[in-house]
Design an enzyme around this catalytic site. Structure first.
Site, short mmCIF file in Angstrom:
data_model
loop_
_atom_site.label_atom_id
_atom_site.label_comp_id
_atom_site.label_asym_id
_atom_site.label_seq_id
_atom_site.Cartn_x
_atom_site.Cartn_y
_atom_site.Cartn_z
N ARG A 1 56.72 37.99 8.00
CA ARG A 1 57.24 36.93 8.87
C ARG A 1 56.82 37.25 10.29
NH1 ARG A 1 57.67 34.47 4.88
NH2 ARG A 1 59.51 33.46 4.00
N GLY B 1 58.49 47.25 -0.96
CA GLY B 1 59.12 46.48 -2.03
C GLY B 1 58.03 46.04 -2.99
N ARG B 2 58.27 44.91 -3.64
CA ARG B 2 57.31 44.45 -4.65
C ARG B 2 55.91 44.25 -4.05
NH1 ARG B 2 61.96 41.41 -5.16
NH2 ARG B 2 62.96 41.35 -7.20
N ILE B 3 55.85 43.53 -2.92
CA ILE B 3 54.53 43.21 -2.37
C ILE B 3 53.90 44.47 -1.76
CG2 ILE B 3 53.27 41.76 -0.70
CD1 ILE B 3 55.49 39.62 -1.14
N HIS C 1 49.68 30.87 7.18
CA HIS C 1 50.75 31.22 6.23
C HIS C 1 50.37 30.83 4.79
CE1 HIS C 1 55.37 31.99 5.96
NE2 HIS C 1 54.75 32.41 4.85
N ILE C 2 49.32 31.49 4.29
CA ILE C 2 48.81 31.13 2.95
C ILE C 2 48.93 32.29 1.95
CG2 ILE C 2 47.26 29.27 3.66
CD1 ILE C 2 44.95 31.38 3.60
N THR D 1 51.66 39.80 6.88
CA THR D 1 51.78 38.66 5.95
C THR D 1 53.26 38.44 5.60
OG1 THR D 1 51.39 40.17 4.10
CG2 THR D 1 49.49 38.92 4.89
N GLU E 1 55.62 28.47 13.70
CA GLU E 1 54.56 27.90 12.83
C GLU E 1 54.73 26.39 12.77
OE1 GLU E 1 54.80 29.99 9.10
OE2 GLU E 1 54.36 31.91 10.03
C1 DGY Z 1 57.61 33.26 0.87
O1 DGY Z 1 57.71 32.90 -0.32
O2 DGY Z 1 58.57 33.67 1.51
C2 DGY Z 1 56.25 33.18 1.48
O3 DGY Z 1 56.26 33.42 2.83
C3 DGY Z 1 55.58 31.85 1.19
O4 DGY Z 1 55.18 31.88 -0.11
#
Ligand code: DGY
Length: 331
Positions: A238, A155-157, A286-287, A236, A267
């Site tokens: 979930r 997807g986007r990321i 989770h940054i 990065t 978390e």
């Molecule tokens: C989200 O937006 O879902 C990220 O995990 C936190 O920015």
């Protein structure tokens, strides 16, 4: 004036925008709102601007008969019972796009840090353990340049990570629910692979899918057994996309070489969680989207979505357009 609850302090600009149009109450503590307070505060609200740490389920919705919109300051929305909101004609909105580049930067940093043992080497220097000027075998890592990366979820990321990987001359495999067109694949320099093939062929595997019932534990024991012994797993997205028990076994028994995790099934992860005792693990709190600018943009987007919905306009990022069908005559 419509009433809005904001579950955590957001940027002042975004807060001011909402205050101009609505009566606002905010959880001003620097901590997630407690469940009972959330329920209490939802009672008479038309809108809520929430965080991914707030579980917005049937119980919360039952407590908020006037609710028209749930605007989460996150791209992920698995903390919201979207089906239940839809049935009640409540809009659910999220904040994609604005956090794409920051999250891709973090994913790639984590990949580099894990491959080259950066946190471990930093701790080594700080602990005074660096006794010889240079050593031919100190902190030997995995080459990133020219390696094969497997992106799960393009997807986007995922696409933003692919662009970074291309800069490192990596061969890029991807697996996605929907295969891209040939033109898109060519433009990004990516090749489609079945999940099985991707796992077998990649030196780095990075997860960028949302958490759904289909992606829950997408990386389980069987998946980990397919990976190369020198491979590194990055997450990065979930925590629950990975079966953490299986991952611990894989790391201990060296089915894979290491992992970089920004997300965990629970978390914050507990200090004595067994995964943190393993040396081939880099763990972050989770940054992914944590830059000042990105968080401002997320707050701004969440505020805009909220206000548009309250004005009975279609928000920019509406997760459940079907809610329209069930919408009561609000105004
Ligand atoms: C989200 O937006 O879902 C990220 O995990 C936190 O920015």
């Amino acid at each position: 004036m419509q009433r809005v609850y904001i579950t955590r302090m957001i940027s002042l600009d975004a807060l001011e925008e909402i205050k101009k149009a609505c009566h606002v109450s905010v959880n001003s503590k620097d901590a997630p709102v407690k469940r009972h307070e959330l329920i209490k505060n939802m009672k008479d609200k038309d809108g809520v601007l929430c965080m991914l740490t707030d579980r917005i389920d049937k119980e919360v919705l039952d407590a908020a008969p006037d609710l028209k919109v749930i605007s989460t300051m996150s791209v992920g929305f698995e903390h919201i019972d979207v089906d239940e909101a839809t049935k009640r004609g409540i809009y659910v909105c999220n904040t994609p796009d604005v956090l794409t580049e920051a999250t891709a930067d973090l994913a790639f940093s984590l990949l580099l840090a894990t491959a080259r043992h950066i946190p471990q080497a930093d701790s080594f220097v700080r602990a005074g353990a660096w006794k010889e000027p240079w050593s031919p075998s100190l902190f030997l890592g995995m080459p990133v340049w020219g390696a094969t990366i497997g992106i799960i979820g393009l997807g986007r990321i995922g696409k933003a990570v692919a662009k970074r990987a291309a800069g490192f001359n990596m061969k890029i495999l991807y697996n996605n629910r929907r295969r891209l067109s040939r033109e898109e694949e060519k433009a990004l320099g990516v090749r489609y692979a079945s999940l099985k093939n991707l796992l077998k062929r990649s030196d780095f595997v990075t997860i960028h899918t949302p958490l759904t019932k289909d992606t829950y534990h997408i990386i389980d024991e069987n998946a980990l057994r397919l990976m190369k012994p020198h491979a590194i797993l990055i997450n990065t997205s979930r925590g629950n996309t990975i079966d953490e028990e299986a991952l611990i076994k894989a790391l201990k028994e060296k089915w894979i070489a290491g992992t970089g995790l920004d997300v965990f099934s629970k978390e914050p992860i507990e200090k004595d969680h067994p995964i943190l005792s393993l040396e081939n693990v880099v763990a972050l709190p989770h940054i992914g989207s944590a830059t000042g600018k990105t968080r401002e943009m997320m707050a701004d987007m969440a505020a805009k979505n909220l206000l548009m919905a309250l004005k009975s306009k279609k928000p920019f990022h509406l997760v459940n357009p079907e809610a329209e069908r069930y919408k009561r005559a609000w105004l």
